[in-house]
Design a protein around this motif. Structure first.
Motif, PDB file in Angstrom:
ATOM      1  N   LEU A  20     -16.067  15.042 -28.863  1.00 47.81           N
ATOM      2  CA  LEU A  20     -16.678  16.583 -28.738  1.00 47.81           C
ATOM      3  C   LEU A  20     -17.722  16.739 -28.004  1.00 47.81           C
ATOM      4  O   LEU A  20     -17.939  17.653 -27.414  1.00 47.81           O
ATOM      5  CB  LEU A  20     -16.688  17.036 -30.416  1.00 47.81           C
ATOM      6  CG  LEU A  20     -17.098  18.496 -30.664  1.00 47.81           C
ATOM      7  CD1 LEU A  20     -15.859  19.221 -30.172  1.00 47.81           C
ATOM      8  CD2 LEU A  20     -17.498  18.705 -32.058  1.00 47.81           C
ATOM      9  N   SER A  23     -16.569  16.404 -24.346  1.00 47.47           N
ATOM     10  CA  SER A  23     -15.793  17.488 -23.876  1.00 47.47           C
ATOM     11  C   SER A  23     -16.615  18.380 -23.273  1.00 47.47           C
ATOM     12  O   SER A  23     -15.756  19.420 -22.763  1.00 47.47           O
ATOM     13  CB  SER A  23     -15.121  17.985 -25.132  1.00 47.47           C
ATOM     14  OG  SER A  23     -15.816  18.836 -25.776  1.00 47.47           O
ATOM     15  N   LEU A  26     -15.635  21.664 -25.093  1.00 49.41           N
ATOM     16  CA  LEU A  26     -14.219  21.803 -25.153  1.00 49.41           C
ATOM     17  C   LEU A  26     -13.591  22.250 -23.568  1.00 49.41           C
ATOM     18  O   LEU A  26     -12.684  22.709 -23.384  1.00 49.41           O
ATOM     19  CB  LEU A  26     -13.338  22.685 -26.127  1.00 49.41           C
ATOM     20  CG  LEU A  26     -13.946  22.303 -27.768  1.00 49.41           C
ATOM     21  CD1 LEU A  26     -13.287  22.976 -28.630  1.00 49.41           C
ATOM     22  CD2 LEU A  26     -13.236  20.701 -27.913  1.00 49.41           C
ATOM     23  N   SER A  27     -14.301  21.902 -22.730  1.00 51.19           N
ATOM     24  CA  SER A  27     -13.940  22.323 -21.454  1.00 51.19           C
ATOM     25  C   SER A  27     -13.289  21.450 -20.586  1.00 51.19           C
ATOM     26  O   SER A  27     -12.672  21.470 -19.482  1.00 51.19           O
ATOM     27  CB  SER A  27     -15.080  23.063 -20.453  1.00 51.19           C
ATOM     28  OG  SER A  27     -16.196  21.811 -20.231  1.00 51.19           O
ATOM     29  N   SER A  32     -11.266  16.717 -24.828  1.00 50.53           N
ATOM     30  CA  SER A  32     -10.560  17.700 -26.202  1.00 50.53           C
ATOM     31  C   SER A  32      -9.352  17.469 -26.678  1.00 50.53           C
ATOM     32  O   SER A  32      -9.502  17.469 -28.039  1.00 50.53           O
ATOM     33  CB  SER A  32     -10.469  19.024 -25.202  1.00 50.53           C
ATOM     34  OG  SER A  32     -11.773  19.516 -24.637  1.00 50.53           O
ATOM     35  N   SER A  33      -8.605  16.565 -25.889  1.00 54.49           N
ATOM     36  CA  SER A  33      -7.305  16.011 -26.731  1.00 54.49           C
ATOM     37  C   SER A  33      -7.814  14.973 -27.655  1.00 54.49           C
ATOM     38  O   SER A  33      -7.324  14.976 -28.889  1.00 54.49           O
ATOM     39  CB  SER A  33      -6.454  15.526 -25.619  1.00 54.49           C
ATOM     40  OG  SER A  33      -5.988  16.573 -24.693  1.00 54.49           O
TER      41      SER A  33
END
Length: 109
Positions: A20, A23, A26-27, A32-33
């Motif tokens: 996290l 990421s 989350l970009s 993110s996966s």
């Protein structure tokens, strides 16, 4: 067997938490996966462990080891600072888990 499941759940949770951070909000698709899969697998494993173990002590173990794992991972992977007060806090969390387990046990019938 339930402690193996719990240990694996904690490993997946710490991995997801560190991903996290990696990421960047989350970009980034790869990290993110790992966040999504890591948390999903972690919760599935913990749910299975809870068929044998009591929720309070298990969650305390989960929280403490996850906190310490994320702290160590942050230091090793992201060069986050190590401060004496942070170490004291981690030790207090671990002591709390030990006390909770001494008081409540972790298995049910």
């Amino acid at each position: 067997m339930p402690y193996v499941l719990l240990g694996l759940a904690i490993v997946f949770e710490v991995t997801a938490t560190l991903s996290l951070r990696a990421s960047e909000g989350l970009s980034k698709f790869g990290p993110s996966s790992i966040v999504v899969v890591g948390y999903l697998v972690s919760f599935l494993l913990m749910a299975k462990a809870l068929t044998w173990l009591n929720v309070g002590p298990v969650y305390a173990i989960w929280s403490a080891l996850g906190t310490v794992g994320a702290f160590i991972g942050g230091v090793l992977l992201f060069d986050e600072p190590i401060r004496p007060l942070t170490i004291v806090g981690a030790v207090i969390v671990v002591i709390g888990v030990i006390v909770m387990n001494l008081g409540g046990g972790v298995s049910h019938s």
